[in-house]
Design a protein around this motif. Structure first.
Motif, PDB file in Angstrom:
ATOM      1  N   TRP A 130      12.058 -15.994   5.494  1.00  0.00           N
ATOM      2  CA  TRP A 130      12.639 -15.200   4.398  1.00  0.00           C
ATOM      3  C   TRP A 130      11.864 -15.496   3.135  1.00  0.00           C
ATOM      4  O   TRP A 130      11.434 -16.634   2.935  1.00  0.00           O
ATOM      5  N   VAL A 131      11.698 -14.490   2.296  1.00  0.00           N
ATOM      6  CA  VAL A 131      10.980 -14.707   1.035  1.00  0.00           C
ATOM      7  C   VAL A 131      11.901 -14.426  -0.150  1.00  0.00           C
ATOM      8  O   VAL A 131      12.851 -13.639  -0.050  1.00  0.00           O
ATOM      9  N   ALA A 132      11.591 -15.105  -1.252  1.00  0.00           N
ATOM     10  CA  ALA A 132      12.201 -14.773  -2.548  1.00  0.00           C
ATOM     11  C   ALA A 132      11.234 -13.841  -3.252  1.00  0.00           C
ATOM     12  O   ALA A 132      10.063 -14.194  -3.457  1.00  0.00           O
ATOM     13  N   ASP A 133      11.711 -12.661  -3.586  1.00  0.00           N
ATOM     14  CA  ASP A 133      10.869 -11.629  -4.189  1.00  0.00           C
ATOM     15  C   ASP A 133      11.353 -11.378  -5.616  1.00  0.00           C
ATOM     16  O   ASP A 133      12.474 -10.907  -5.825  1.00  0.00           O
ATOM     17  N   ASP A 134      10.511 -11.738  -6.568  1.00  0.00           N
ATOM     18  CA  ASP A 134      10.832 -11.509  -7.975  1.00  0.00           C
ATOM     19  C   ASP A 134       9.639 -10.751  -8.565  1.00  0.00           C
ATOM     20  O   ASP A 134       8.795 -11.338  -9.225  1.00  0.00           O
ATOM     21  N   ARG A 135       9.561  -9.473  -8.249  1.00  0.00           N
ATOM     22  CA  ARG A 135       8.360  -8.655  -8.538  1.00  0.00           C
ATOM     23  C   ARG A 135       7.117  -9.337  -7.976  1.00  0.00           C
ATOM     24  O   ARG A 135       6.134  -9.570  -8.653  1.00  0.00           O
ATOM     25  N   GLY A 136       7.212  -9.727  -6.706  1.00  0.00           N
ATOM     26  CA  GLY A 136       6.171 -10.488  -6.008  1.00  0.00           C
ATOM     27  C   GLY A 136       6.825 -11.685  -5.335  1.00  0.00           C
ATOM     28  O   GLY A 136       7.906 -12.122  -5.765  1.00  0.00           O
ATOM     29  N   VAL A 137       6.182 -12.203  -4.310  1.00  0.00           N
ATOM     30  CA  VAL A 137       6.772 -13.324  -3.571  1.00  0.00           C
ATOM     31  C   VAL A 137       6.588 -14.616  -4.361  1.00  0.00           C
ATOM     32  O   VAL A 137       5.474 -14.963  -4.755  1.00  0.00           O
ATOM     33  N   VAL A 138       7.702 -15.325  -4.605  1.00  0.00           N
ATOM     34  CA  VAL A 138       7.646 -16.565  -5.394  1.00  0.00           C
ATOM     35  C   VAL A 138       8.109 -17.781  -4.590  1.00  0.00           C
ATOM     36  O   VAL A 138       8.049 -18.914  -5.084  1.00  0.00           O
ATOM     37  N   GLY A 139       8.568 -17.567  -3.338  1.00  0.00           N
ATOM     38  CA  GLY A 139       8.988 -18.695  -2.507  1.00  0.00           C
ATOM     39  C   GLY A 139       9.337 -18.200  -1.120  1.00  0.00           C
ATOM     40  O   GLY A 139       9.459 -16.978  -0.897  1.00  0.00           O
ATOM     41  N   PHE A 140       9.470 -19.142  -0.184  1.00  0.00           N
ATOM     42  CA  PHE A 140       9.869 -18.744   1.171  1.00  0.00           C
ATOM     43  C   PHE A 140      10.584 -19.888   1.860  1.00  0.00           C
ATOM     44  O   PHE A 140      10.476 -21.055   1.469  1.00  0.00           O
ATOM     45  N   LEU A 141      11.323 -19.524   2.912  1.00  0.00           N
ATOM     46  CA  LEU A 141      11.907 -20.520   3.811  1.00  0.00           C
ATOM     47  C   LEU A 141      11.637 -20.069   5.234  1.00  0.00           C
ATOM     48  O   LEU A 141      11.481 -18.879   5.515  1.00  0.00           O
ATOM     49  N   ALA A 142      11.570 -21.050   6.137  1.00  0.00           N
ATOM     50  CA  ALA A 142      11.435 -20.763   7.567  1.00  0.00           C
ATOM     51  C   ALA A 142      12.478 -21.599   8.291  1.00  0.00           C
ATOM     52  O   ALA A 142      12.570 -22.822   8.084  1.00  0.00           O
ATOM     53  N   ILE A 143      13.281 -20.937   9.115  1.00  0.00           N
ATOM     54  CA  ILE A 143      14.426 -21.605   9.740  1.00  0.00           C
ATOM     55  C   ILE A 143      14.505 -21.207  11.214  1.00  0.00           C
ATOM     56  O   ILE A 143      14.237 -20.051  11.574  1.00  0.00           O
ATOM     57  N   ALA A 144      14.837 -22.187  12.057  1.00  0.00           N
ATOM     58  CA  ALA A 144      15.046 -21.927  13.489  1.00  0.00           C
ATOM     59  C   ALA A 144      16.359 -22.592  13.869  1.00  0.00           C
ATOM     60  O   ALA A 144      16.450 -23.829  13.908  1.00  0.00           O
ATOM     61  N   GLY A 145      17.398 -21.805  14.068  1.00  0.00           N
ATOM     62  CA  GLY A 145      18.710 -22.380  14.344  1.00  0.00           C
ATOM     63  C   GLY A 145      19.167 -23.207  13.151  1.00  0.00           C
ATOM     64  O   GLY A 145      19.194 -22.716  12.020  1.00  0.00           O
ATOM     65  N   GLN A 146      19.495 -24.485  13.410  1.00  0.00           N
ATOM     66  CA  GLN A 146      19.950 -25.347  12.306  1.00  0.00           C
ATOM     67  C   GLN A 146      18.792 -26.038  11.593  1.00  0.00           C
ATOM     68  O   GLN A 146      19.015 -26.730  10.607  1.00  0.00           O
ATOM     69  N   ARG A 147      17.570 -25.893  12.109  1.00  0.00           N
ATOM     70  CA  ARG A 147      16.448 -26.635  11.538  1.00  0.00           C
ATOM     71  C   ARG A 147      15.748 -25.835  10.446  1.00  0.00           C
ATOM     72  O   ARG A 147      15.115 -24.825  10.721  1.00  0.00           O
TER      73      ARG A 147
END
Ligand SMILES: CC(C)(COP(=O)(O)OP(=O)(O)OC[C@H]1O[C@@H](n2cnc3c(N)ncnc32)[C@H](O)[C@@H]1OP(=O)(O)O)[C@@H](O)C(=O)NCCC(=O)NCCS
Length: 149
Positions: free
Chosen positions: A55-72
């Motif tokens: 998932w990305v944080a989009d604030d007029r462009g990508v400013v951060g991301f997370l990657a998650i698999a189940g609880q990890r």
């Protein structure tokens, strides 16, 4: 700002952000590991994007991301130029919502800012250890239980 799934055509941009964020937060480790931009891109495509929901944080462009698999929660990175504005908190809230049963993550013991960030948001350290070779860096396993959050 919007939190939304990563699009394929954004991967290269996100990989550059990931490198900037790692260089700023753990320069000692990046110097030791010496990964090239191509290696980062291959790893992101073959492992991170394939084995996780990104998932990305989009604030007029990508400013951060997370990657998650189940609880990890495997990766959570905000661009250095966008840190301290609540974006990491929004991404972490998204991860908590995606995994109502709780979350686990590893962070490096030397990453004091990340440790304080997670501890203020309900995570507790459950194991101090060492990341696998070739990294060999002291790390901490953190856990968040939503009942306590
Ligand atoms: C940890 C991280 C994801 C937090 O993202 P962020 O967008 O800065 O998070 P927020 O703005 O929601 O909160 C930042 C907190 O750090 C504090 N902070 C400490 N030093 C800061 C600095 N130099 N600049 C901005 N904020 C700082 C803020 O005051 C805030 O404190 P709070 O917990 O009392 O609210 C981000 O710093 C990051 O990407 N770090 C590098 C990568 C990393 O270490 N990821 C985790 C690996 S497991």
């Amino acid at each position: 700002m919007e939190i939304r799934p990563l699009r394929d055509d954004e991967i290269e941009e996100v990989v550059r952000l990931w490198r900037r964020s790692r260089d700023a937060s753990q320069p000692w480790l990046e110097a030791r590991a010496g990964h090239t931009a191509d290696e980062d891109l291959r790893f992101f495509r073959a492992t991170i994007a394939r084995e996780n929901d990104v998932w990305v944080a989009d604030d007029r462009g990508v400013v951060g991301f997370l990657a998650i698999a189940g609880q990890r929660l495997g990766w959570l990175y905000v661009d250095p130029s966008a840190q301290g504005r609540g974006i990491g908190s929004r991404l972490l809230d998204k991860a908590k919502a995606l995994s109502p049963a709780g979350l686990t993550l590893y962070t490096h013991q030397r990453n004091e800012r990340a440790r304080a960030f997670y501890e203020r948001r309900g995570f507790r350290a459950v194991r101090f250890g060492m990341s696998p070779p070739p990294e060999n860096e002291p790390d901490i396993l953190y856990r968040f239980d939503s009942q306590q959050g």
